[in-house]
Design an enzyme around this catalytic site. Structure first.
Site, mmCIF file in Angstrom:
data_model
loop_
_atom_site.group_PDB
_atom_site.id
_atom_site.type_symbol
_atom_site.label_atom_id
_atom_site.label_comp_id
_atom_site.label_asym_id
_atom_site.label_seq_id
_atom_site.Cartn_x
_atom_site.Cartn_y
_atom_site.Cartn_z
ATOM 1 N N GLU A 31 0.100 -5.772 13.443
ATOM 2 C CA GLU A 31 -0.718 -5.945 12.250
ATOM 3 C C GLU A 31 -2.194 -5.607 12.528
ATOM 4 O O GLU A 31 -2.789 -6.133 13.473
ATOM 5 C CB GLU A 31 -0.588 -7.396 11.738
ATOM 6 C CG GLU A 31 -1.397 -7.712 10.491
ATOM 7 C CD GLU A 31 -1.098 -6.794 9.311
ATOM 8 O OE1 GLU A 31 0.099 -6.577 9.021
ATOM 9 O OE2 GLU A 31 -2.056 -6.277 8.693
ATOM 10 N N THR B 34 1.017 -2.285 5.307
ATOM 11 C CA THR B 34 2.093 -2.473 6.295
ATOM 12 C C THR B 34 3.360 -1.739 5.870
ATOM 13 O O THR B 34 4.034 -1.109 6.688
ATOM 14 C CB THR B 34 2.473 -3.966 6.441
ATOM 15 O OG1 THR B 34 1.305 -4.721 6.669
ATOM 16 C CG2 THR B 34 3.448 -4.184 7.591
ATOM 17 N N HIS C 277 -3.734 -10.624 10.785
ATOM 18 C CA HIS C 277 -3.972 -10.155 9.416
ATOM 19 C C HIS C 277 -5.318 -10.673 8.924
ATOM 20 O O HIS C 277 -5.714 -11.792 9.244
ATOM 21 C CB HIS C 277 -2.852 -10.651 8.482
ATOM 22 C CG HIS C 277 -2.809 -9.932 7.166
ATOM 23 N ND1 HIS C 277 -3.696 -10.188 6.148
ATOM 24 C CD2 HIS C 277 -1.997 -8.941 6.719
ATOM 25 C CE1 HIS C 277 -3.425 -9.395 5.123
ATOM 26 N NE2 HIS C 277 -2.396 -8.625 5.452
ATOM 27 N N ASP D 173 -0.424 -0.782 12.450
ATOM 28 C CA ASP D 173 0.037 -0.348 11.117
ATOM 29 C C ASP D 173 -1.050 0.360 10.303
ATOM 30 O O ASP D 173 -0.795 1.366 9.654
ATOM 31 C CB ASP D 173 0.720 -1.494 10.336
ATOM 32 C CG ASP D 173 -0.187 -2.674 10.011
ATOM 33 O OD1 ASP D 173 -1.317 -2.775 10.546
ATOM 34 O OD2 ASP D 173 0.252 -3.534 9.203
ATOM 35 N N HIS D 174 -2.266 -0.166 10.345
ATOM 36 C CA HIS D 174 -3.362 0.417 9.551
ATOM 37 C C HIS D 174 -4.641 -0.228 10.028
ATOM 38 O O HIS D 174 -4.596 -1.183 10.806
ATOM 39 C CB HIS D 174 -3.166 0.162 8.048
ATOM 40 C CG HIS D 174 -2.871 -1.286 7.733
ATOM 41 N ND1 HIS D 174 -3.826 -2.279 7.801
ATOM 42 C CD2 HIS D 174 -1.708 -1.915 7.430
ATOM 43 C CE1 HIS D 174 -3.262 -3.441 7.522
ATOM 44 N NE2 HIS D 174 -1.968 -3.259 7.305
HETATM 45 C C1 GP9 Z 1 3.279 -9.204 4.687
HETATM 46 C C2 GP9 Z 1 2.726 -8.354 5.776
HETATM 47 C C3 GP9 Z 1 1.265 -8.022 5.581
HETATM 48 O O1 GP9 Z 1 4.665 -9.407 4.692
HETATM 49 O O2 GP9 Z 1 3.533 -7.259 6.047
HETATM 50 O O3 GP9 Z 1 1.089 -6.985 4.706
HETATM 51 P P1 GP9 Z 1 -0.259 -6.113 4.522
HETATM 52 O O4 GP9 Z 1 -1.168 -6.912 3.637
HETATM 53 O O5 GP9 Z 1 -0.885 -5.857 5.857
HETATM 54 O O6 GP9 Z 1 0.252 -4.881 3.896
HETATM 55 MN MN MN Z 2 -0.532 -4.808 7.642
#
Ligand code: GP9
Ligand code: MN
Length: 422
Positions: free
Chosen positions: A38, A82, A197, A256-257
């Site tokens: 994340e 994500t 996150h 992921d980003h």
């Molecule tokens: C939620 C998680 C976070 O299930 O995958 O999502 P994001 O906000 O980073 O897209």
């Molecule tokens: Mn994410």
């Protein structure tokens, strides 16, 4: 209709990236574990805060002889965040310019990793400490052919072991070990972490790592939560090594980003010691990618410039599966012929010579603004051509008409994710 897919098939076939035979098939038949890290950005790798490494475990992987580490990979996600990153990894297509594929196109036909590997005898599963409906995963996974989805229902959630979107990474990996042990091998498994996150705030009992000392708490907290994720990953590797699965498992770890938006540029410029110009902000879009293959010598591989879309064919080729029969917009990162014009989802692109940001051109090495000679226009067109064709595949649901040899299509009606107690 089927003419549209023929045009796209011809386009894909006219841009081949033949596999590097030094690595092709070197991981054939192994289990594959992807870990979505994340909000992990490349700048944090090897970063030291007051002389302390923030991500010592991942840093050690960058120097490991059985790991390919790619430090020039740009994230290509859009608003689906994500879920967009998951989508790119599984499908080697670009996500949508607006909205999330997972939400808007979940009923489409896909030729995703779980389905491709199923044709080679694999079982597939996704593990995540949030509930299954988030990002519409429970619908999208049916179209991609995931056999199992271990969502929050399968874990023990308490006030202490959760924060914002769900289970913290350490209990998440911990409780996943018995679940993964039950999967028939070979398996394809995806772990989606959560702790790092936004807004990155940690419970004090989970960390003794310092915060950064800018006047921006979001940025300061990022260091603690990235460190916590790194510890969770180390623990997971350690626990996997205690099982006999480890030696027959490939691990693919990817950021992921980006996690720190441009609202925080001022504090970030303190962190990296440079003004955050548009060019520097683009550098912060890099996400780390690691491919760890126990038993394989990796030290001579080059860290090529790439995008997330390039990971799938890299992994398929390691598994000995030819990616060229699929509609795959990536280009194997280990191949001599790897293509290095990397489109970002907003239409900007990066290449070894030139980077385009918002219609302006920069020298990729120096970051200096440059004039726009004709061949840069050609690069821009190439980048756009990829995005447009990928968008067409999604908009017209074109994979319905495409039948790769030896591939058994997925019938989404065969898949459901219902916890036994539900
Ligand atoms: C939620 C998680 C976070 O299930 O995958 O999502 P994001 O906000 O980073 O897209
Ligand atoms: Mn994410």
């Amino acid at each position: 209709d089927s003419n549209d897919i023929t045009e796209i098939e011809n386009y894909i076939k006219s841009h081949p990236t033949p596999p590097n035979m030094q690595y092709f098939g070197k991981a054939a038949g192994m289990n594959v574990i992807y870990i979505s890290m994340e909000s992990l950005q490349t700048f944090i790798i090897d970063y030291e805060l007051n002389g302390m490494e923030v991500t010592p475990f991942l840093n050690s992987l960058t120097r490991d002889n059985h790991t390919f580490y790619f430090d020039h990979i740009y994230n290509q996600t859009g608003q689906g965040k994500t879920s967009d990153a998951e989508f790119i990894m599984d499908n080697a297509l670009f996500p949508m310019a607006q909205g999330a594929v997972y939400v808007n196109k979940a009923q489409n036909t896909f030729h995703a990793m779980p389905a491709i590997l199923k044709s080679h005898g694999y079982t597939s599963a996704s593990f995540h400490g949030n509930y299954k409906t988030f990002w519409n995963r429970n619908e999208m996974y049916r179209s991609m052919g995931y056999d199992e989805f271990f969502d929050a229902e399968y874990y023990h959630l308490t006030d202490e072991n959760t924060k914002n979107y769900g289970l913290k990474d350490k209990p998440f990996f911990d409780e996943s070990i018995p679940l993964i042990k039950k999967l028939p091998e070979p398996f394809y498994a995806k772990f989606i972490t959560l702790s790092n996150h936004f807004p990155f705030k940690m419970d004090e009992w989970d960390t003794d790592f310092p915060m950064a000392e800018t006047n921006n708490n979001i940025v300061n907290q990022y260091f603690q939560s990235a460190h916590y994720m790194d510890e969770a990953l180390e623990q997971f590797f350690h626990d996997m090594k205690k099982t006999d699965m480890y030696n027959r498992t490939v691990f693919v770890l990817y950021g992921d980003h980006h996690g720190i938006s441009d609202n925080h540029n001022e504090a970030m410029s303190e962190i990296i010691g440079k003004e955050i110009t548009p060019f520097e902000f683009l550098q912060l879009q890099k996400v780390p990618v690691f491919i760890h293959v126990p038993g394989l010598e990796t030290e001579n591989a080059e860290s090529k410039l790439g995008g997330q879309v390039d990971v799938r064919s890299t992994v398929l080729h390691l598994l000995g599966i030819d990616s060229s029969k699929f509609i795959d917009f990536g280009s194997d990162l280990l191949s001599e012929g790897h293509r290095e014009i990397i489109p970002l989802r907003n239409g900007d692109f990066v290449s070894p010579q030139v980077t385009m940001i918002n219609e302006k051109f920069y020298d990729t090495e120096s970051g200096e603004l440059v004039e726009e000679p004709d061949d840069f226009k050609e690069f821009a067109e190439k980048a756009r051509g990829q995005l447009e064709r990928s968008d067409e595949v999604l908009q017209k649901d074109l994979l319905r008409f495409y039948k790769p040899k030896g591939f058994t299509p997925i019938d989404r009606e065969d898949y459901q994710y219902i916890h036994p107690d539900e």
